[in-house]
Design a protein around this motif. Structure first.
Motif, PDB file in Angstrom:
ATOM      1  N   ASP A   1       0.797  -1.226   0.000  1.00 22.86           N
ATOM      2  CA  ASP A   1       0.000   0.000   0.000  1.00 22.86           C
ATOM      3  C   ASP A   1       0.829   1.275   0.000  1.00 22.86           C
ATOM      4  O   ASP A   1       0.428   2.279  -0.585  1.00 22.86           O
ATOM      5  N   GLU A   2       1.972   1.254   0.686  1.00 20.57           N
ATOM      6  CA  GLU A   2       2.817   2.450   0.763  1.00 20.57           C
ATOM      7  C   GLU A   2       4.280   2.029   0.676  1.00 20.57           C
ATOM      8  O   GLU A   2       4.669   1.004   1.248  1.00 20.57           O
ATOM      9  N   ILE A   3       5.077   2.830  -0.010  1.00 20.83           N
ATOM     10  CA  ILE A   3       6.524   2.630  -0.049  1.00 20.83           C
ATOM     11  C   ILE A   3       7.178   3.954   0.286  1.00 20.83           C
ATOM     12  O   ILE A   3       7.049   4.937  -0.460  1.00 20.83           O
ATOM     13  N   HIS A   4       7.863   4.005   1.414  1.00 19.96           N
ATOM     14  CA  HIS A   4       8.533   5.223   1.875  1.00 19.96           C
ATOM     15  C   HIS A   4      10.043   5.008   1.746  1.00 19.96           C
ATOM     16  O   HIS A   4      10.611   4.107   2.367  1.00 19.96           O
ATOM     17  N   ARG A   5      10.675   5.873   0.954  1.00 19.82           N
ATOM     18  CA  ARG A   5      12.085   5.690   0.630  1.00 19.82           C
ATOM     19  C   ARG A   5      12.940   6.802   1.234  1.00 19.82           C
ATOM     20  O   ARG A   5      12.439   7.802   1.742  1.00 19.82           O
ATOM     21  N   GLY A   6      14.256   6.610   1.158  1.00 17.25           N
ATOM     22  CA  GLY A   6      15.187   7.648   1.571  1.00 17.25           C
ATOM     23  C   GLY A   6      15.340   7.787   3.073  1.00 17.25           C
ATOM     24  O   GLY A   6      15.814   8.823   3.554  1.00 17.25           O
ATOM     25  N   ILE A   7      14.991   6.774   3.831  1.00 21.31           N
ATOM     26  CA  ILE A   7      15.155   6.803   5.286  1.00 21.31           C
ATOM     27  C   ILE A   7      16.546   6.272   5.615  1.00 21.31           C
ATOM     28  O   ILE A   7      16.939   5.209   5.132  1.00 21.31           O
ATOM     29  N   ALA A   8      17.299   7.012   6.427  1.00 24.13           N
ATOM     30  CA  ALA A   8      18.712   6.669   6.646  1.00 24.13           C
ATOM     31  C   ALA A   8      19.417   6.556   5.295  1.00 24.13           C
ATOM     32  O   ALA A   8      20.186   5.645   5.050  1.00 24.13           O
TER      33      ALA A   8
ATOM     34  N   ALA B   1       4.646  -3.117   8.935  1.00 26.77           N
ATOM     35  CA  ALA B   1       5.676  -2.216   8.408  1.00 26.77           C
ATOM     36  C   ALA B   1       6.910  -3.039   8.085  1.00 26.77           C
ATOM     37  O   ALA B   1       7.525  -3.643   8.974  1.00 26.77           O
ATOM     38  N   LEU B   2       7.249  -3.083   6.818  1.00 19.03           N
ATOM     39  CA  LEU B   2       8.413  -3.832   6.345  1.00 19.03           C
ATOM     40  C   LEU B   2       9.598  -2.875   6.295  1.00 19.03           C
ATOM     41  O   LEU B   2       9.609  -1.927   5.520  1.00 19.03           O
ATOM     42  N   ILE B   3      10.597  -3.123   7.131  1.00 17.61           N
ATOM     43  CA  ILE B   3      11.728  -2.209   7.298  1.00 17.61           C
ATOM     44  C   ILE B   3      12.951  -2.807   6.609  1.00 17.61           C
ATOM     45  O   ILE B   3      13.493  -3.823   7.046  1.00 17.61           O
TER      46      ILE B   3
ATOM     47  N   GLU C   1      19.997   2.692  14.139  1.00 19.27           N
ATOM     48  CA  GLU C   1      19.950   3.884  14.978  1.00 19.27           C
ATOM     49  C   GLU C   1      19.477   5.085  14.167  1.00 19.27           C
ATOM     50  O   GLU C   1      18.654   5.883  14.636  1.00 19.27           O
ATOM     51  N   LEU C   2      19.992   5.214  12.938  1.00 23.22           N
ATOM     52  CA  LEU C   2      19.600   6.330  12.094  1.00 23.22           C
ATOM     53  C   LEU C   2      18.108   6.289  11.780  1.00 23.22           C
ATOM     54  O   LEU C   2      17.424   7.316  11.801  1.00 23.22           O
ATOM     55  N   MET C   3      17.593   5.092  11.485  1.00 20.92           N
ATOM     56  CA  MET C   3      16.168   4.985  11.178  1.00 20.92           C
ATOM     57  C   MET C   3      15.319   5.329  12.402  1.00 20.92           C
ATOM     58  O   MET C   3      14.284   6.002  12.277  1.00 20.92           O
ATOM     59  N   VAL C   4      15.766   4.896  13.573  1.00 18.79           N
ATOM     60  CA  VAL C   4      15.046   5.245  14.798  1.00 18.79           C
ATOM     61  C   VAL C   4      15.107   6.756  15.037  1.00 18.79           C
ATOM     62  O   VAL C   4      14.103   7.391  15.378  1.00 18.79           O
TER      63      VAL C   4
ATOM     64  N   VAL D   1      11.091   6.439  12.571  1.00 20.36           N
ATOM     65  CA  VAL D   1      10.264   5.418  11.926  1.00 20.36           C
ATOM     66  C   VAL D   1       9.258   4.800  12.888  1.00 20.36           C
ATOM     67  O   VAL D   1       8.136   4.460  12.489  1.00 20.36           O
ATOM     68  N   MET D   2       9.638   4.630  14.148  1.00 19.42           N
ATOM     69  CA  MET D   2       8.711   3.997  15.089  1.00 19.42           C
ATOM     70  C   MET D   2       7.474   4.868  15.310  1.00 19.42           C
ATOM     71  O   MET D   2       6.341   4.363  15.321  1.00 19.42           O
ATOM     72  N   GLU D   3       7.681   6.165  15.476  1.00 19.30           N
ATOM     73  CA  GLU D   3       6.567   7.078  15.687  1.00 19.30           C
ATOM     74  C   GLU D   3       5.806   7.347  14.391  1.00 19.30           C
ATOM     75  O   GLU D   3       4.569   7.342  14.368  1.00 19.30           O
ATOM     76  N   ARG D   4       6.542   7.573  13.326  1.00 21.97           N
ATOM     77  CA  ARG D   4       5.920   7.926  12.046  1.00 21.97           C
ATOM     78  C   ARG D   4       4.970   6.835  11.566  1.00 21.97           C
ATOM     79  O   ARG D   4       3.889   7.134  11.037  1.00 21.97           O
ATOM     80  N   PHE D   5       5.363   5.572  11.771  1.00 20.54           N
ATOM     81  CA  PHE D   5       4.544   4.462  11.288  1.00 20.54           C
ATOM     82  C   PHE D   5       3.813   3.749  12.418  1.00 20.54           C
ATOM     83  O   PHE D   5       3.217   2.694  12.196  1.00 20.54           O
TER      84      PHE D   5
END
Length: 389
Positions: A48-55, A129-131, A143-146, A150-154
């Motif tokens: 349903d959603e693909i969010h890119r560019g994290i970390a 949520a597939l990380i 650590e960068l993703m946290v 990502v935990m709050e956003r998703f």
């Protein structure tokens, strides 16, 4: 080996995905081609959603289930290692000096397999949520993703991950409540003396002799300063000095790793390293500086999440293949940061006879990918069952 039937049907696809990734390894946060490949597969599956560019190159993909419910996170690491591959495989690394020597190609393929199944069936409530995480080996991508939220956003409520284990029974699953992998720190010792002719050592302040003495003294921290039942590893892994046989150099360098579980032990090591470096440097008349780098924390599994994951593993692979009280390991894992942010568990998946992790002849066993994908999928379905109708 019992796996989800639908996942078994596309096991050949999973092997092809994995082998493609193996042939195109990328390092650290620079997993650009890997992220492109992952995103393309996810789009094909209809997530349903693909969010890119994290970390930098990380991806979080969202699949909606049926009805209201929480969000469960599943994580796979994507990066490779700066190793020259020696497997001789037809799909060996096409990039000299880079290799998937830790099985992150397999982890990514397993999560893609779970994604394909979950996007087709949606036999769960809430969301998954597939990380897909870069920079596990270096850079602390978790650590960068946290830190990027990502935990709050998703709105991730709990999170799970797994790692292959060479030479453990193929298809077996191992985990334990509490600490399962160590905290990892690094130390650097920079020594500056006064070089000179190798035939006139009395005219020098020899940094090499100081380095040897410091390295030897460091080994006494485990044997003489640490309680025998406290898990502790200190390894000197590099000593660099000199360029030729008849010159005493000006400088020397020592590098090593520290593995602990207890913050008190960790602080003791820092204190003793500082004392040893200062004292030995003074005794040899050289300037010796310690630089201590705190790295990944210990990976600590939540007790309830671990018990739950072990029960799902028994469902997938059978009671005899599950060890829910495995001995903790002195290796380190940056999934620790995600477990510090949310309850969850880290699992180990046996891949049968194999070269060890980080070895140039290592290769992920494609036969266990359907097992890992099935375990991921069942974790979601059992954690967030649909309401009865």
């Amino acid at each position: 080996m019992p796996v989800v039937n639908r996942i078994a049907e596309f096991s050949t696809d999973m092997a092809q995905w994995r082998q493609h990734l193996h042939q195109h390894p990328e390092l650290g946060q620079d997993c650009h081609e890997t992220a492109e490949f992952v995103a393309a597969r996810l789009a094909e599956f209809g997530v349903d959603e693909i969010h890119r560019g994290i970390a930098k190159t990380g991806i979080v993909a969202i699949i909606y289930g049926q009805g209201e419910g929480p969000t469960i996170g599943l994580r796979a690491d994507m990066d490779a290692l700066p190793i020259v591959e020696a497997t001789g495989l037809a799909y060996a690394s096409a990039t000299p000096g880079r290799m998937h020597a830790c099985g992150h190609d397999g982890h990514t393929a397993m999560l893609l397999g779970a994604a394909k199944y979950l996007a087709e069936t949606r036999n769960f409530a809430g969301r998954v949520a597939l990380i897909f995480q870069p920079a596990e080996e270096t850079g602390g991508g978790a650590e960068l993703m946290v830190q990027e939220g990502v935990m709050e956003r998703f709105d991730i409520a709990r999170v799970f991950a797994m790692h292959n284990t060479p030479n453990a029974e193929e298809g077996s699953v191992m985990t334990a409540p509490g600490p399962v992998m160590a905290a990892v720190d690094a130390f650097h010792v920079h020594i500056r003396g006064q070089g000179g002719h190798g035939a006139a050592p009395h005219m020098t302040r020899d940094p090499i002799m100081a380095a040897v003495a410091i390295a030897q003294a460091i080994q006494t921290i485990v044997s003489r300063n640490s309680y025998a039942l406290d898990d502790l590893v200190i390894s000197v892994t590099q000593i660099h000095a000199g360029t030729t046989d008849n010159v005493i150099p000006d400088t020397a360098y020592i590098n090593g790793t520290v593995r602990t579980f207890d913050p008190v032990v960790q602080q003791m090591v820092r204190d003793r390293l500082a004392q040893i470096v200062e004292g030995q440097g003074a005794s040899f008349g050289v300037a010796a500086e310690l630089v201590y780098e705190v790295g990944y924390p210990a990976t600590v599994n939540d007790a309830k999440a671990t018990e739950f994951a072990a029960s799902i593993a028994r469902e997938v692979v059978g009671d005899a293949r599950v060890n829910a009280n495995v001995t903790r390991k002195m290796g380190a894992e940056d999934f620790a940061y995600m477990l510090n942010a949310r309850p969850g568990a880290y699992l180990f998946l046996g891949q049968g006879p194999s070269a060890g992790l980080h070895h140039p002849e290592y290769n992920f066993n494609d036969d266990v990918a359907p097992v890992g994908a099935s375990l991921f999928a069942r974790l979601v379905e059992r954690a967030q069952p649909m309401a009865a109708r």
